[in-house]
Design a protein around this motif. Structure first.
Motif, PDB file in Angstrom:
ATOM      1  N   HIS A 219      -2.454  13.050  16.512  1.00  0.00           N
ATOM      2  CA  HIS A 219      -3.394  12.217  15.722  1.00  0.00           C
ATOM      3  C   HIS A 219      -4.862  12.590  15.956  1.00  0.00           C
ATOM      4  O   HIS A 219      -5.641  11.831  16.533  1.00  0.00           O
ATOM      5  N   ILE A 220      -5.255  13.746  15.445  1.00  0.00           N
ATOM      6  CA  ILE A 220      -6.559  14.322  15.757  1.00  0.00           C
ATOM      7  C   ILE A 220      -7.711  13.367  15.444  1.00  0.00           C
ATOM      8  O   ILE A 220      -8.728  13.384  16.144  1.00  0.00           O
ATOM      9  N   ASP A 221      -7.591  12.538  14.408  1.00  0.00           N
ATOM     10  CA  ASP A 221      -8.668  11.576  14.128  1.00  0.00           C
ATOM     11  C   ASP A 221      -8.253  10.138  14.474  1.00  0.00           C
ATOM     12  O   ASP A 221      -8.618   9.184  13.783  1.00  0.00           O
ATOM     13  N   TYR A 222      -7.567  10.001  15.592  1.00  0.00           N
ATOM     14  CA  TYR A 222      -7.157   8.699  16.133  1.00  0.00           C
ATOM     15  C   TYR A 222      -8.296   7.687  16.158  1.00  0.00           C
ATOM     16  O   TYR A 222      -8.107   6.492  15.915  1.00  0.00           O
ATOM     17  N   VAL A 223      -9.500   8.153  16.432  1.00  0.00           N
ATOM     18  CA  VAL A 223     -10.655   7.268  16.597  1.00  0.00           C
ATOM     19  C   VAL A 223     -10.912   6.407  15.369  1.00  0.00           C
ATOM     20  O   VAL A 223     -11.391   5.265  15.487  1.00  0.00           O
ATOM     21  N   VAL A 224     -10.579   6.911  14.174  1.00  0.00           N
ATOM     22  CA  VAL A 224     -10.917   6.148  12.962  1.00  0.00           C
ATOM     23  C   VAL A 224     -10.001   4.937  12.762  1.00  0.00           C
ATOM     24  O   VAL A 224     -10.273   4.096  11.911  1.00  0.00           O
ATOM     25  N   ARG A 225      -8.949   4.843  13.551  1.00  0.00           N
ATOM     26  CA  ARG A 225      -8.115   3.637  13.480  1.00  0.00           C
ATOM     27  C   ARG A 225      -8.864   2.405  13.990  1.00  0.00           C
ATOM     28  O   ARG A 225      -8.551   1.284  13.615  1.00  0.00           O
ATOM     29  N   TYR A 226      -9.846   2.631  14.851  1.00  0.00           N
ATOM     30  CA  TYR A 226     -10.401   1.521  15.621  1.00  0.00           C
ATOM     31  C   TYR A 226     -11.917   1.359  15.504  1.00  0.00           C
ATOM     32  O   TYR A 226     -12.475   0.423  16.066  1.00  0.00           O
ATOM     33  N   GLY A 227     -12.599   2.248  14.811  1.00  0.00           N
ATOM     34  CA  GLY A 227     -14.040   2.135  14.668  1.00  0.00           C
ATOM     35  C   GLY A 227     -14.443   0.868  13.938  1.00  0.00           C
ATOM     36  O   GLY A 227     -13.621   0.219  13.276  1.00  0.00           O
ATOM     37  N   PRO A 228     -15.719   0.479  14.028  1.00  0.00           N
ATOM     38  CA  PRO A 228     -16.179  -0.758  13.389  1.00  0.00           C
ATOM     39  C   PRO A 228     -15.833  -0.834  11.901  1.00  0.00           C
ATOM     40  O   PRO A 228     -15.496  -1.900  11.391  1.00  0.00           O
ATOM     41  N   ASN A 229     -15.931   0.311  11.214  1.00  0.00           N
ATOM     42  CA  ASN A 229     -15.598   0.361   9.788  1.00  0.00           C
ATOM     43  C   ASN A 229     -14.353   1.203   9.514  1.00  0.00           C
ATOM     44  O   ASN A 229     -14.112   1.611   8.389  1.00  0.00           O
ATOM     45  N   LYS A 230     -13.593   1.446  10.584  1.00  0.00           N
ATOM     46  CA  LYS A 230     -12.400   2.292  10.477  1.00  0.00           C
ATOM     47  C   LYS A 230     -12.743   3.577   9.719  1.00  0.00           C
ATOM     48  O   LYS A 230     -13.637   4.305  10.125  1.00  0.00           O
ATOM     49  N   ASN A 231     -12.064   3.864   8.614  1.00  0.00           N
ATOM     50  CA  ASN A 231     -12.333   5.122   7.922  1.00  0.00           C
ATOM     51  C   ASN A 231     -13.125   4.925   6.628  1.00  0.00           C
ATOM     52  O   ASN A 231     -13.180   5.823   5.783  1.00  0.00           O
ATOM     53  N   ALA A 232     -13.765   3.774   6.478  1.00  0.00           N
ATOM     54  CA  ALA A 232     -14.501   3.485   5.242  1.00  0.00           C
ATOM     55  C   ALA A 232     -15.626   4.492   5.003  1.00  0.00           C
ATOM     56  O   ALA A 232     -15.894   4.874   3.848  1.00  0.00           O
ATOM     57  N   ASP A 233     -16.307   4.921   6.075  1.00  0.00           N
ATOM     58  CA  ASP A 233     -17.416   5.859   5.951  1.00  0.00           C
ATOM     59  C   ASP A 233     -17.096   7.218   6.552  1.00  0.00           C
ATOM     60  O   ASP A 233     -17.991   8.046   6.739  1.00  0.00           O
ATOM     61  N   TYR A 234     -15.844   7.443   6.858  1.00  0.00           N
ATOM     62  CA  TYR A 234     -15.426   8.671   7.530  1.00  0.00           C
ATOM     63  C   TYR A 234     -14.907   9.680   6.518  1.00  0.00           C
ATOM     64  O   TYR A 234     -14.127   9.333   5.622  1.00  0.00           O
ATOM     65  N   THR A 235     -15.366  10.919   6.644  1.00  0.00           N
ATOM     66  CA  THR A 235     -14.820  12.013   5.847  1.00  0.00           C
ATOM     67  C   THR A 235     -14.684  13.243   6.737  1.00  0.00           C
ATOM     68  O   THR A 235     -15.441  13.411   7.712  1.00  0.00           O
ATOM     69  N   TYR A 236     -13.744  14.082   6.395  1.00  0.00           N
ATOM     70  CA  TYR A 236     -13.617  15.359   7.087  1.00  0.00           C
ATOM     71  C   TYR A 236     -14.927  16.145   6.997  1.00  0.00           C
ATOM     72  O   TYR A 236     -15.389  16.726   7.980  1.00  0.00           O
ATOM     73  N   LYS A 237     -15.571  16.131   5.823  1.00  0.00           N
ATOM     74  CA  LYS A 237     -16.778  16.941   5.631  1.00  0.00           C
ATOM     75  C   LYS A 237     -17.904  16.530   6.568  1.00  0.00           C
ATOM     76  O   LYS A 237     -18.701  17.361   7.005  1.00  0.00           O
ATOM     77  N   LYS A 238     -17.976  15.249   6.912  1.00  0.00           N
ATOM     78  CA  LYS A 238     -19.038  14.765   7.798  1.00  0.00           C
ATOM     79  C   LYS A 238     -18.930  15.400   9.186  1.00  0.00           C
ATOM     80  O   LYS A 238     -19.930  15.576   9.887  1.00  0.00           O
ATOM     81  N   PHE A 239     -17.706  15.767   9.585  1.00  0.00           N
ATOM     82  CA  PHE A 239     -17.471  16.329  10.923  1.00  0.00           C
ATOM     83  C   PHE A 239     -16.840  17.718  10.832  1.00  0.00           C
ATOM     84  O   PHE A 239     -16.199  18.169  11.770  1.00  0.00           O
ATOM     85  N   LYS A 240     -17.053  18.374   9.699  1.00  0.00           N
ATOM     86  CA  LYS A 240     -16.379  19.633   9.419  1.00  0.00           C
ATOM     87  C   LYS A 240     -16.607  20.675  10.511  1.00  0.00           C
ATOM     88  O   LYS A 240     -15.683  21.393  10.894  1.00  0.00           O
ATOM     89  N   ASP A 241     -17.828  20.754  11.037  1.00  0.00           N
ATOM     90  CA  ASP A 241     -18.121  21.784  12.022  1.00  0.00           C
ATOM     91  C   ASP A 241     -17.244  21.653  13.260  1.00  0.00           C
ATOM     92  O   ASP A 241     -16.611  22.614  13.705  1.00  0.00           O
ATOM     93  N   VAL A 242     -17.152  20.453  13.803  1.00  0.00           N
ATOM     94  CA  VAL A 242     -16.392  20.264  15.040  1.00  0.00           C
ATOM     95  C   VAL A 242     -14.894  20.224  14.763  1.00  0.00           C
ATOM     96  O   VAL A 242     -14.094  20.768  15.540  1.00  0.00           O
ATOM     97  N   ILE A 243     -14.474  19.626  13.654  1.00  0.00           N
ATOM     98  CA  ILE A 243     -13.039  19.594  13.338  1.00  0.00           C
ATOM     99  C   ILE A 243     -12.524  21.006  13.067  1.00  0.00           C
ATOM    100  O   ILE A 243     -11.440  21.389  13.539  1.00  0.00           O
ATOM    101  N   ASP A 244     -13.287  21.803  12.346  1.00  0.00           N
ATOM    102  CA  ASP A 244     -12.858  23.181  12.105  1.00  0.00           C
ATOM    103  C   ASP A 244     -12.735  23.958  13.409  1.00  0.00           C
ATOM    104  O   ASP A 244     -11.817  24.772  13.569  1.00  0.00           O
ATOM    105  N   GLU A 245     -13.629  23.710  14.345  1.00  0.00           N
ATOM    106  CA  GLU A 245     -13.538  24.407  15.630  1.00  0.00           C
ATOM    107  C   GLU A 245     -12.293  23.962  16.395  1.00  0.00           C
ATOM    108  O   GLU A 245     -11.621  24.781  17.040  1.00  0.00           O
ATOM    109  N   ILE A 246     -11.957  22.676  16.331  1.00  0.00           N
ATOM    110  CA  ILE A 246     -10.712  22.195  16.938  1.00  0.00           C
ATOM    111  C   ILE A 246      -9.528  22.948  16.352  1.00  0.00           C
ATOM    112  O   ILE A 246      -8.663  23.468  17.078  1.00  0.00           O
ATOM    113  N   LEU A 247      -9.487  23.022  15.032  1.00  0.00           N
ATOM    114  CA  LEU A 247      -8.360  23.671  14.370  1.00  0.00           C
ATOM    115  C   LEU A 247      -8.302  25.161  14.700  1.00  0.00           C
ATOM    116  O   LEU A 247      -7.219  25.708  14.933  1.00  0.00           O
ATOM    117  N   ARG A 248      -9.460  25.808  14.745  1.00  0.00           N
ATOM    118  CA  ARG A 248      -9.479  27.239  15.099  1.00  0.00           C
ATOM    119  C   ARG A 248      -8.946  27.459  16.519  1.00  0.00           C
ATOM    120  O   ARG A 248      -8.201  28.412  16.771  1.00  0.00           O
TER     121      ARG A 248
END
Length: 267
Positions: free
Chosen positions: A152-181
């Motif tokens: 569950h790579i984005d586990y954190v969005v289950r519990y944030g104040p707004n959960k995933n309402a304001d969350y997008t892959y593109k907002k964190f693309k740099d770090v998520i892409d590095e995780i995947l690489r």
């Protein structure tokens, strides 16, 4: 005929589920197999014994379950390791002694705090809290990579104040892409964790875009799990699984037995 390869029983500190009841629920859902992956989180904040497992009892119960259900369901023996960089040797030593079929590495604790708790988000923006979570995954991978998939790579969005309402892959693309690489370079997989639907997010963990990006970057290993903590959560929304996987570029899912991946075509 899918497998559910992420689930928890009474050996996890956040579940009271009977393992036989979990297996019966899997049979009722017409699954081909399951893997029980109870939590092991050393150094869990405030309650260090909450996610500690008695492995003599755990392995004994799973092996009995395998025998009891051998005619109707394949049951594999797994673990979900709560990764923190300083635990690398402890996890390495454990994997020398336990004959797991499948090992999930997950981030539950970030620099001493579980994002499950509101205190993790206090005094900063949700975006900053989420970014710290993703950056901690890179720290974990650098310290220890003896798992099979990252959970569950984005586990954190289950519990944030707004959960995933304001969350997008593109907002964190740099770090998520590095995780995947980093995962692809190490031959590691990710999971399609369907609990995001259970939590009302409308998406799996990680999101469909991240699954697709992993595939784009050359990732080949994708397991499927509902992250269930009770029998009624087994195979949660699994009717959506084939469509999600195919849209991400996969014609198969992956099952680990004796730490070896098997790629099973989606019919």
């Amino acid at each position: 005929m899918l497998w559910d390869t992420h689930m928890h029983t009474h050996f996890s500190g956040d579940s009271e589920a009977d393992s036989s009841a979990m297996a019966r629920a899997a049979v009722a859902k017409n699954l081909s197999g399951i893997c029980i992956t109870d939590h092991l989180d050393y150094d869990y904040p405030d309650d260090p014994d909450l996610f500690i497992i008695d492995f003599d009892q755990y392995s004994k119960e799973i092996h009995k379950l395998q025998s009891d259900f051998s005619d109707v369901l394949t049951i594999n023996y797994g673990i979900e390791l709560g990764l923190q960089p300083h635990l690398a040797k402890k996890h390495h030593d454990l994997l020398q002694t336990e004959d797991f079929d499948f090992v999930i590495g997950s981030s539950h604790v970030v620099h001493g705090i579980d994002p499950y708790y509101p205190v993790y988000y206090e005094g900063r923006t949700e975006t900053a809290a989420y970014r710290e979570y993703f950056e901690s995954i890179l720290e974990n991978i650098a310290a220890f990579d003896e798992f099979d998939v990252y959970g569950h790579i984005d586990y954190v969005v289950r519990y944030g104040p707004n959960k995933n309402a304001d969350y997008t892959y593109k907002k964190f693309k740099d770090v998520i892409d590095e995780i995947l690489r980093q995962l692809v370079a190490r031959g590691k997989g990710i999971e399609l964790n369907m609990a995001g639907f259970k939590y009302g997010l409308g998406h799996p963990n990680p999101t469909e875009e991240i699954l697709h990006r992993y595939r784009e970057l050359g990732g080949e290993i994708i397991t499927v799990g509902a992250d269930g903590h009770a029998p009624d959560q087994i195979a949660w929304d699994f009717e959506k699984v084939p469509g999600i996987l195919k849209a991400a570029g996969f014609d198969y899912f992956t099952v680990f037995t004796k730490r070896k991946p098997e790629f099973i075509l989606i019919c």
